[in-house]
Design a protein around this motif. Sequence first.
Motif, PDB file in Angstrom:
ATOM      1  N   PRO A  11       0.829  -1.204   0.000  1.00 48.21           N
ATOM      2  CA  PRO A  11       0.000   0.000   0.000  1.00 48.21           C
ATOM      3  C   PRO A  11       0.862   1.253   0.000  1.00 48.21           C
ATOM      4  O   PRO A  11       1.887   1.320   0.684  1.00 48.21           O
ATOM      5  CB  PRO A  11      -0.796  -0.112   1.303  1.00 48.21           C
ATOM      6  CG  PRO A  11      -0.786  -1.573   1.629  1.00 48.21           C
ATOM      7  CD  PRO A  11       0.535  -2.080   1.128  1.00 48.21           C
ATOM      8  N   GLY A  12       0.431   2.229  -0.783  1.00 48.71           N
ATOM      9  CA  GLY A  12       1.125   3.510  -0.863  1.00 48.71           C
ATOM     10  C   GLY A  12       0.251   4.615  -0.302  1.00 48.71           C
ATOM     11  O   GLY A  12      -0.502   4.401   0.651  1.00 48.71           O
ATOM     12  N   ARG A  13       0.291   5.753  -0.939  1.00 43.16           N
ATOM     13  CA  ARG A  13      -0.445   6.916  -0.441  1.00 43.16           C
ATOM     14  C   ARG A  13      -1.942   6.772  -0.703  1.00 43.16           C
ATOM     15  O   ARG A  13      -2.374   5.973  -1.527  1.00 43.16           O
ATOM     16  CB  ARG A  13       0.095   8.187  -1.086  1.00 43.16           C
ATOM     17  CG  ARG A  13      -0.209   8.316  -2.560  1.00 43.16           C
ATOM     18  CD  ARG A  13       0.468   9.535  -3.175  1.00 43.16           C
ATOM     19  NE  ARG A  13       0.201   9.559  -4.602  1.00 43.16           N
ATOM     20  CZ  ARG A  13      -0.668  10.382  -5.186  1.00 43.16           C
ATOM     21  NH1 ARG A  13      -1.331  11.266  -4.476  1.00 43.16           N
ATOM     22  NH2 ARG A  13      -0.867  10.341  -6.494  1.00 43.16           N
ATOM     23  N   SER A  14      -2.725   7.555   0.012  1.00 39.79           N
ATOM     24  CA  SER A  14      -4.156   7.634  -0.256  1.00 39.79           C
ATOM     25  C   SER A  14      -4.524   9.106  -0.430  1.00 39.79           C
ATOM     26  O   SER A  14      -3.892   9.993   0.143  1.00 39.79           O
ATOM     27  CB  SER A  14      -4.980   6.983   0.850  1.00 39.79           C
ATOM     28  OG  SER A  14      -4.619   7.472   2.107  1.00 39.79           O
ATOM     29  N   VAL A  15      -5.526   9.333  -1.261  1.00 41.95           N
ATOM     30  CA  VAL A  15      -5.954  10.692  -1.599  1.00 41.95           C
ATOM     31  C   VAL A  15      -7.454  10.778  -1.375  1.00 41.95           C
ATOM     32  O   VAL A  15      -8.209   9.939  -1.879  1.00 41.95           O
ATOM     33  CB  VAL A  15      -5.608  11.029  -3.075  1.00 41.95           C
ATOM     34  CG1 VAL A  15      -6.151  12.389  -3.460  1.00 41.95           C
ATOM     35  CG2 VAL A  15      -4.115  10.941  -3.315  1.00 41.95           C
ATOM     36  N   GLN A  16      -7.888  11.786  -0.640  1.00 37.65           N
ATOM     37  CA  GLN A  16      -9.308  11.990  -0.383  1.00 37.65           C
ATOM     38  C   GLN A  16      -9.908  12.870  -1.476  1.00 37.65           C
ATOM     39  O   GLN A  16      -9.390  13.945  -1.758  1.00 37.65           O
ATOM     40  CB  GLN A  16      -9.499  12.652   0.989  1.00 37.65           C
ATOM     41  CG  GLN A  16     -10.948  12.831   1.389  1.00 37.65           C
ATOM     42  CD  GLN A  16     -11.644  11.498   1.618  1.00 37.65           C
ATOM     43  OE1 GLN A  16     -11.100  10.604   2.258  1.00 37.65           O
ATOM     44  NE2 GLN A  16     -12.838  11.362   1.074  1.00 37.65           N
ATOM     45  N   GLU A  20     -14.802   9.834  -2.387  1.00 43.25           N
ATOM     46  CA  GLU A  20     -14.185   8.651  -1.788  1.00 43.25           C
ATOM     47  C   GLU A  20     -12.700   8.873  -1.529  1.00 43.25           C
ATOM     48  O   GLU A  20     -12.138   9.890  -1.914  1.00 43.25           O
ATOM     49  CB  GLU A  20     -14.356   7.442  -2.718  1.00 43.25           C
ATOM     50  CG  GLU A  20     -13.654   7.609  -4.064  1.00 43.25           C
ATOM     51  CD  GLU A  20     -13.895   6.453  -5.018  1.00 43.25           C
ATOM     52  OE1 GLU A  20     -14.086   5.320  -4.556  1.00 43.25           O
ATOM     53  OE2 GLU A  20     -13.881   6.700  -6.230  1.00 43.25           O
ATOM     54  N   THR A  21     -12.114   7.889  -0.888  1.00 46.57           N
ATOM     55  CA  THR A  21     -10.668   7.886  -0.689  1.00 46.57           C
ATOM     56  C   THR A  21     -10.054   6.966  -1.731  1.00 46.57           C
ATOM     57  O   THR A  21     -10.463   5.814  -1.865  1.00 46.57           O
ATOM     58  CB  THR A  21     -10.298   7.383   0.720  1.00 46.57           C
ATOM     59  OG1 THR A  21     -10.905   8.249   1.674  1.00 46.57           O
ATOM     60  CG2 THR A  21      -8.792   7.367   0.923  1.00 46.57           C
ATOM     61  N   LEU A  22      -9.098   7.477  -2.488  1.00 46.56           N
ATOM     62  CA  LEU A  22      -8.404   6.672  -3.485  1.00 46.56           C
ATOM     63  C   LEU A  22      -7.131   6.112  -2.860  1.00 46.56           C
ATOM     64  O   LEU A  22      -6.320   6.862  -2.323  1.00 46.56           O
ATOM     65  CB  LEU A  22      -8.046   7.507  -4.714  1.00 46.56           C
ATOM     66  CG  LEU A  22      -9.212   8.114  -5.487  1.00 46.56           C
ATOM     67  CD1 LEU A  22      -8.690   9.003  -6.604  1.00 46.56           C
ATOM     68  CD2 LEU A  22     -10.108   7.033  -6.041  1.00 46.56           C
ATOM     69  N   GLN A  47       0.323   2.648  -8.674  1.00 48.13           N
ATOM     70  CA  GLN A  47      -0.864   2.182  -9.386  1.00 48.13           C
ATOM     71  C   GLN A  47      -2.074   2.340  -8.480  1.00 48.13           C
ATOM     72  O   GLN A  47      -2.028   1.988  -7.297  1.00 48.13           O
ATOM     73  CB  GLN A  47      -0.726   0.715  -9.789  1.00 48.13           C
ATOM     74  CG  GLN A  47      -1.929   0.227 -10.590  1.00 48.13           C
ATOM     75  CD  GLN A  47      -1.892  -1.253 -10.903  1.00 48.13           C
ATOM     76  OE1 GLN A  47      -1.491  -2.056 -10.059  1.00 48.13           O
ATOM     77  NE2 GLN A  47      -2.304  -1.624 -12.092  1.00 48.13           N
ATOM     78  N   LEU A  48      -3.163   2.847  -9.036  1.00 44.98           N
ATOM     79  CA  LEU A  48      -4.411   2.975  -8.298  1.00 44.98           C
ATOM     80  C   LEU A  48      -4.889   1.591  -7.897  1.00 44.98           C
ATOM     81  O   LEU A  48      -4.946   0.678  -8.733  1.00 44.98           O
ATOM     82  CB  LEU A  48      -5.455   3.682  -9.159  1.00 44.98           C
ATOM     83  CG  LEU A  48      -6.818   3.909  -8.532  1.00 44.98           C
ATOM     84  CD1 LEU A  48      -6.710   4.833  -7.317  1.00 44.98           C
ATOM     85  CD2 LEU A  48      -7.765   4.512  -9.557  1.00 44.98           C
ATOM     86  N   GLU A  49      -5.205   1.420  -6.626  1.00 43.17           N
ATOM     87  CA  GLU A  49      -5.769   0.157  -6.123  1.00 43.17           C
ATOM     88  C   GLU A  49      -7.243   0.160  -6.471  1.00 43.17           C
ATOM     89  O   GLU A  49      -7.998   1.021  -6.017  1.00 43.17           O
ATOM     90  CB  GLU A  49      -5.571   0.060  -4.607  1.00 43.17           C
ATOM     91  CG  GLU A  49      -6.345  -1.040  -3.923  1.00 43.17           C
ATOM     92  CD  GLU A  49      -6.032  -2.424  -4.451  1.00 43.17           C
ATOM     93  OE1 GLU A  49      -6.961  -3.089  -4.939  1.00 43.17           O
ATOM     94  OE2 GLU A  49      -4.872  -2.839  -4.377  1.00 43.17           O
TER      95      GLU A  49
END
Length: 125
Positions: A11-16, A20-22, A47-49
Amino acid sequence: IVVAEVAEVKPGRSVQTREETLQFNDVTLTVEQVLKGEETASVTVEQLETGGRPVSAEVGPPYQEGQRYVLFLQPGEGDRQVTVPQGRFLLEGGEVEPTQPGDIAQEVEGMKEAQFIREIQQLST
């Protein structure tokens, strides 16, 4: 442009966003060969999860440890790279398997790995 093997997916970064949270994955690859660009021993591709749901054809299927690819990369967030559209090609059984649809994918699907790499080298010099 590199030939590389997936060493780790985490898992890498997340963006709100508003909706939703990406969540993104950081994919660490060991570089076997640089076809164009600066020499490096490894790269981290973001890569987007997708969580199993299709988001975009450009995201492609999730990376899996041990898979080998030819990747056309561009800078992403921080020290991460992202693949350009139609820029990810799985190398399996000595042949090329595109991971995204498109004109290039149709031309190279099933091509021998060595021929594919030679053609990229010729076009990128």
